[in-house]
Design a protein around this motif. Structure first.
Motif, PDB file in Angstrom:
ATOM      1  N   TRP A 110     -25.500   8.370   9.205  1.00 43.18           N
ATOM      2  CA  TRP A 110     -26.505   8.786  10.177  1.00 43.18           C
ATOM      3  C   TRP A 110     -26.171   8.297  11.584  1.00 43.18           C
ATOM      4  O   TRP A 110     -26.443   8.991  12.560  1.00 43.18           O
ATOM      5  N   ARG A 111     -25.557   7.117  11.689  1.00 43.65           N
ATOM      6  CA  ARG A 111     -25.217   6.600  13.010  1.00 43.65           C
ATOM      7  C   ARG A 111     -24.148   7.467  13.669  1.00 43.65           C
ATOM      8  O   ARG A 111     -24.218   7.737  14.873  1.00 43.65           O
ATOM      9  N   VAL A 112     -23.171   7.885  12.897  1.00 50.08           N
ATOM     10  CA  VAL A 112     -22.135   8.765  13.438  1.00 50.08           C
ATOM     11  C   VAL A 112     -22.757  10.083  13.891  1.00 50.08           C
ATOM     12  O   VAL A 112     -22.417  10.618  14.956  1.00 50.08           O
ATOM     13  N   ASP A 113     -23.683  10.613  13.101  1.00 51.26           N
ATOM     14  CA  ASP A 113     -24.349  11.871  13.467  1.00 51.26           C
ATOM     15  C   ASP A 113     -25.054  11.745  14.823  1.00 51.26           C
ATOM     16  O   ASP A 113     -24.872  12.586  15.719  1.00 51.26           O
ATOM     17  N   LEU A 114     -25.888  10.722  14.971  1.00 52.88           N
ATOM     18  CA  LEU A 114     -26.656  10.575  16.207  1.00 52.88           C
ATOM     19  C   LEU A 114     -25.764  10.181  17.379  1.00 52.88           C
ATOM     20  O   LEU A 114     -25.971  10.654  18.504  1.00 52.88           O
ATOM     21  N   ARG A 115     -24.780   9.322  17.125  1.00 51.13           N
ATOM     22  CA  ARG A 115     -23.887   8.909  18.217  1.00 51.13           C
ATOM     23  C   ARG A 115     -23.076  10.099  18.725  1.00 51.13           C
ATOM     24  O   ARG A 115     -22.948  10.292  19.937  1.00 51.13           O
ATOM     25  N   THR A 116     -22.549  10.896  17.827  1.00 52.67           N
ATOM     26  CA  THR A 116     -21.745  12.049  18.231  1.00 52.67           C
ATOM     27  C   THR A 116     -22.589  13.029  19.033  1.00 52.67           C
ATOM     28  O   THR A 116     -22.161  13.539  20.075  1.00 52.67           O
ATOM     29  N   LEU A 117     -23.804  13.283  18.560  1.00 54.95           N
ATOM     30  CA  LEU A 117     -24.686  14.201  19.276  1.00 54.95           C
ATOM     31  C   LEU A 117     -25.029  13.649  20.659  1.00 54.95           C
ATOM     32  O   LEU A 117     -25.056  14.399  21.649  1.00 54.95           O
ATOM     33  N   GLU A 150     -34.187  19.676  15.445  1.00 59.91           N
ATOM     34  CA  GLU A 150     -34.314  19.730  13.985  1.00 59.91           C
ATOM     35  C   GLU A 150     -33.204  18.931  13.316  1.00 59.91           C
ATOM     36  O   GLU A 150     -33.442  18.232  12.308  1.00 59.91           O
ATOM     37  N   PHE A 151     -31.994  18.988  13.874  1.00 59.20           N
ATOM     38  CA  PHE A 151     -30.891  18.220  13.294  1.00 59.20           C
ATOM     39  C   PHE A 151     -31.163  16.721  13.405  1.00 59.20           C
ATOM     40  O   PHE A 151     -30.966  15.966  12.438  1.00 59.20           O
ATOM     41  N   MET A 152     -31.620  16.260  14.568  1.00 60.90           N
ATOM     42  CA  MET A 152     -31.911  14.836  14.731  1.00 60.90           C
ATOM     43  C   MET A 152     -33.003  14.394  13.753  1.00 60.90           C
ATOM     44  O   MET A 152     -32.906  13.310  13.150  1.00 60.90           O
ATOM     45  N   LEU A 153     -34.029  15.227  13.599  1.00 62.96           N
ATOM     46  CA  LEU A 153     -35.092  14.882  12.649  1.00 62.96           C
ATOM     47  C   LEU A 153     -34.562  14.836  11.220  1.00 62.96           C
ATOM     48  O   LEU A 153     -34.907  13.926  10.447  1.00 62.96           O
ATOM     49  N   SER A 154     -33.711  15.779  10.867  1.00 62.22           N
ATOM     50  CA  SER A 154     -33.149  15.800   9.509  1.00 62.22           C
ATOM     51  C   SER A 154     -32.332  14.548   9.233  1.00 62.22           C
ATOM     52  O   SER A 154     -32.405  13.961   8.142  1.00 62.22           O
ATOM     53  N   VAL A 155     -31.537  14.125  10.217  1.00 56.94           N
ATOM     54  CA  VAL A 155     -30.720  12.919  10.054  1.00 56.94           C
ATOM     55  C   VAL A 155     -31.604  11.717   9.735  1.00 56.94           C
ATOM     56  O   VAL A 155     -31.306  10.919   8.833  1.00 56.94           O
ATOM     57  N   LEU A 156     -32.699  11.567  10.479  1.00 55.89           N
ATOM     58  CA  LEU A 156     -33.546  10.386  10.323  1.00 55.89           C
ATOM     59  C   LEU A 156     -34.474  10.483   9.113  1.00 55.89           C
ATOM     60  O   LEU A 156     -34.716   9.486   8.423  1.00 55.89           O
ATOM     61  N   VAL A 157     -34.996  11.682   8.837  1.00 52.34           N
ATOM     62  CA  VAL A 157     -35.850  11.843   7.660  1.00 52.34           C
ATOM     63  C   VAL A 157     -35.047  11.607   6.382  1.00 52.34           C
ATOM     64  O   VAL A 157     -35.555  11.031   5.406  1.00 52.34           O
TER      65      VAL A 157
END
Length: 254
Positions: A110-117, A150-157
């Motif tokens: 999840w950290r890679v997802d949010l950091r990359t975005l 929606e992607f950010m919410l999906s990552v965290l949910v």
């Protein structure tokens, strides 16, 4: 009738004022644009508007400037395709957001997802300094903007957060991205306007501040730093702030 008696039209004034302040409808709720005429269409108008804003900033974005960029068109010709200036801003914001790659689904980290975005969004903002200025003037309801959210919410949910908590943490990350972009853009404008773009001119300005601090005699830490200014670059500061945010989120995950 007494002079101070209210006339019927007086009661309508607040309603008229409220109507005048009512925001323009989102372009996404309006009828689709008419068929293109010659070389003019919605896509060309948005591309031209982004070019104008890239060169002149949000303050330079006018329908007249966009029409002049397109060629022999009047500003009124543009309204047929975007409905209003606010509608054009809706389209510009979403077109800029489309430059940020958004995966179809969250990855394993999840950290890679949010950091990359976050880093990719920052890169887009560096290209379009008007984006953080205008993004809060209109609801982020464009298809690309909503897909990004929606992607950010999906990552965290997916990490066990409730949707309200995920929305809060996603907003905090975006505030860091947008706030950094606003501050850096303003600092760059200030340096240009004051002729401090060269390292020599900038250091000379710091030397003046150093002398003021030293003359006080009660600012030892600040005076010492101003004598030998050093520290991370703005990109490194952004990464540091982002890591601190992600660390905070990690500590609050279920």
């Amino acid at each position: 009738m007494p002079k101070d008696s209210a006339q019927p039209e007086d009661f309508a004034q607040p309603e008229k004022a409220a109507e005048a302040k009512r925001p323009a409808p989102l372009v996404w709720t309006q009828p689709p644009p008419p068929p293109r005429q010659r070389a003019l269409g919605r896509e060309e108008i948005v591309v031209a508007a982004i070019a104008v804003a890239d060169e002149s900033g949000a303050a330079g974005l006018t329908m007249k400037a966009v029409a002049a960029r397109l060629g022999p068109y009047s500003p009124m010709a543009l309204y047929r395709y975007v409905h209003s200036k606010e509608g054009l801003v809706d389209l510009m914001l979403d077109a800029a957001a489309a430059e940020v790659p958004v995966p179809t689904e969250p990855g394993s980290d999840w950290r890679v997802d949010l950091r990359t975005l976050a880093v990719d969004t920052r890169g887009m903002i560096k290209r379009h300094g008007w984006y953080p200025v205008l993004i809060h003037t209109r609801p982020p309801a464009g298809p690309h903007l909503m897909r990004r959210t929606e992607f950010m919410l999906s990552v965290l949910v997916d990490r066990g957060l409730t949707v309200p908590d995920a929305m809060t943490y996603a907003a905090l990350v975006d505030r860091h991205i947008l706030g950094s972009g606003l501050q850096e853009a303003q600092e760059a404008r200030t340096l240009r306007s004051q002729g401090l773009e060269s390292p020599e001119a900038f250091l000379a300005a710091i030397a003046t501040v150093h002398d003021l601090a030293a003359a006080r005699g009660d600012l030892p830490h600040l005076t010492g730093w101003l004598a030998r200014p050093s520290g991370p670059t703005v990109d490194e500061q952004f990464d540091l702030g982002l890591d601190m945010l992600l660390d905070g989120i990690a500590a609050r995950l279920p």
